[in-house]
Write a protein that holds these residues in place. Structure first.
Motif, PDB file in Angstrom:
ATOM      1  N   ALA A 143      12.116  13.208 -44.652  1.00 34.57           N
ATOM      2  CA  ALA A 143      13.567  12.956 -44.670  1.00 34.57           C
ATOM      3  C   ALA A 143      14.310  14.057 -43.919  1.00 34.57           C
ATOM      4  O   ALA A 143      15.244  13.786 -43.147  1.00 34.57           O
ATOM      5  CB  ALA A 143      14.062  12.861 -46.106  1.00 34.57           C
ATOM      6  N   LEU A 144      13.894  15.304 -44.129  1.00 31.30           N
ATOM      7  CA  LEU A 144      14.506  16.419 -43.400  1.00 31.30           C
ATOM      8  C   LEU A 144      14.258  16.275 -41.903  1.00 31.30           C
ATOM      9  O   LEU A 144      15.170  16.464 -41.087  1.00 31.30           O
ATOM     10  CB  LEU A 144      13.940  17.744 -43.911  1.00 31.30           C
ATOM     11  N   ALA A 145      13.031  15.920 -41.538  1.00 31.06           N
ATOM     12  CA  ALA A 145      12.698  15.724 -40.129  1.00 31.06           C
ATOM     13  C   ALA A 145      13.544  14.610 -39.514  1.00 31.06           C
ATOM     14  O   ALA A 145      14.012  14.724 -38.370  1.00 31.06           O
ATOM     15  CB  ALA A 145      11.216  15.391 -39.980  1.00 31.06           C
ATOM     16  N   ALA A 157      12.290  19.054 -36.008  1.00 30.02           N
ATOM     17  CA  ALA A 157      11.842  17.765 -36.541  1.00 30.02           C
ATOM     18  C   ALA A 157      10.318  17.636 -36.435  1.00 30.02           C
ATOM     19  O   ALA A 157       9.659  17.145 -37.369  1.00 30.02           O
ATOM     20  CB  ALA A 157      12.525  16.621 -35.795  1.00 30.02           C
ATOM     21  N   ILE A 158       9.753  18.064 -35.316  1.00 30.09           N
ATOM     22  CA  ILE A 158       8.291  18.020 -35.163  1.00 30.09           C
ATOM     23  C   ILE A 158       7.628  18.891 -36.227  1.00 30.09           C
ATOM     24  O   ILE A 158       6.629  18.487 -36.851  1.00 30.09           O
ATOM     25  CB  ILE A 158       7.886  18.486 -33.749  1.00 30.09           C
ATOM     26  N   TYR A 159       8.172  20.070 -36.450  1.00 28.63           N
ATOM     27  CA  TYR A 159       7.620  20.979 -37.457  1.00 28.63           C
ATOM     28  C   TYR A 159       7.600  20.312 -38.836  1.00 28.63           C
ATOM     29  O   TYR A 159       6.581  20.353 -39.550  1.00 28.63           O
ATOM     30  CB  TYR A 159       8.453  22.262 -37.501  1.00 28.63           C
ATOM     31  N   LEU A 176       4.272   8.018 -35.996  1.00 29.72           N
ATOM     32  CA  LEU A 176       5.029   7.325 -34.947  1.00 29.72           C
ATOM     33  C   LEU A 176       6.262   8.129 -34.544  1.00 29.72           C
ATOM     34  O   LEU A 176       6.562   8.278 -33.352  1.00 29.72           O
ATOM     35  CB  LEU A 176       5.445   5.938 -35.457  1.00 29.72           C
ATOM     36  N   ASN A 177       6.954   8.668 -35.529  1.00 28.87           N
ATOM     37  CA  ASN A 177       8.141   9.480 -35.242  1.00 28.87           C
ATOM     38  C   ASN A 177       7.769  10.764 -34.513  1.00 28.87           C
ATOM     39  O   ASN A 177       8.465  11.179 -33.586  1.00 28.87           O
ATOM     40  CB  ASN A 177       8.874   9.805 -36.546  1.00 28.87           C
ATOM     41  N   ASP A 194      -1.321  11.505 -31.167  1.00 32.28           N
ATOM     42  CA  ASP A 194      -0.742  10.813 -32.329  1.00 32.28           C
ATOM     43  C   ASP A 194      -0.874   9.298 -32.195  1.00 32.28           C
ATOM     44  O   ASP A 194      -1.159   8.597 -33.170  1.00 32.28           O
ATOM     45  CB  ASP A 194       0.732  11.197 -32.494  1.00 32.28           C
ATOM     46  N   LEU A 195      -0.686   8.782 -30.976  1.00 30.14           N
ATOM     47  CA  LEU A 195      -0.792   7.339 -30.763  1.00 30.14           C
ATOM     48  C   LEU A 195      -2.233   6.859 -30.982  1.00 30.14           C
ATOM     49  O   LEU A 195      -2.456   5.808 -31.596  1.00 30.14           O
ATOM     50  CB  LEU A 195      -0.318   6.977 -29.351  1.00 30.14           C
TER      51      LEU A 195
END
Length: 226
Positions: A143-145, A157-159, A176-177, A194-195
């Motif tokens: 949620a924070l990301a 956000a990545i962190y 995905l995000n 990631d994909l």
């Protein structure tokens, strides 16, 4: 076409079931108008049918008799938010947290409300309190990301998505995000990893085709520059 028709039929059936349940609750409430349990039950059906004003009326009734009813406070906050009554939603969340400061849903609801209402500092403050109270919650980090991504704070956000993924490695939404963020930051190798991980988790590669294409284009641009 058949699948769409079936989905429409199922939705109609679900709607009828909810309407029947609401009518049953109204009927029973006529014989027991002071029943808090029945009021809450009716309000829940009002909410499912998106009858926000009717739901609010029921929660108002409950809270007039039990001002610290946690369920009514939480759901009235949600209903007030749906009605764009952000000030009143905020008060309900705050009252709930006064009673139970560590309530996860209440703290998260208040943070998301502040984000929606552009109270960014307060939103971040609430999220940091939430993570401090629930350090093992992947949902809290995600949620924070999500908030950081919305504000284009991509590295942060990545962190935080990475923290969420460490706690919940098979969550495809988090991956995905993060892949999308890696693409935005021109990190095609990380995005592709990631994909590929999403594919191993069962996400159809075809549904990720657009993102794979973006990764290829980013790599080609990078190669030209070199």
């Amino acid at each position: 076409m058949l699948l769409m028709m079936m989905a429409g039929i199922n939705a109609a059936q679900d709607w009828k079931t909810m309407k029947d349940s609401l009518e049953n609750a109204v009927e029973r409430l006529a014989y027991h108008p002071d029943s808090i349990d029945l009021r809450l039950r009716k309000a829940s059906w009002n909410m499912r049918l998106e009858q926000w004003e009717y739901a609010k009326d029921e929660y108002d009734y409950v809270l007039s008799r039990e001002p610290m009813n946690l369920s009514a406070l939480f759901f009235r906050a949600y209903v007030n938010e749906k009605l764009h009554r952000y000030h009143f939603a905020r008060l309900d969340y705050q009252n709930l947290l006064t009673v139970v400061p560590t309530n996860f849903e209440g703290r998260l609801g208040l943070a998301l409300l502040n984000q929606k209402d552009k109270h960014y500092t307060e939103a971040m403050d609430q999220m940091h309190i939430l993570i401090e109270q629930h350090p093992d919650s992947a949902v809290a980090y995600a949620a924070l990301a999500g908030m950081e991504k919305e504000r284009e704070l991509y590295e942060l956000a990545i962190y935080d998505y990475s923290k969420a993924i460490a706690l919940d490695p098979s969550n495809t939404d988090y991956l995905l995000n993060r892949a999308d963020l890696y693409i935005k930051l021109k990190k095609p190798t990380d995005a592709r990893n990631d994909l590929e991980r999403l594919v191993t988790l069962g996400v159809p590669k075809q549904s990720l085709e657009e993102m794979f294409d973006k990764v290829i284009k980013k790599r080609q641009k990078h190669s030209r520059k070199q």
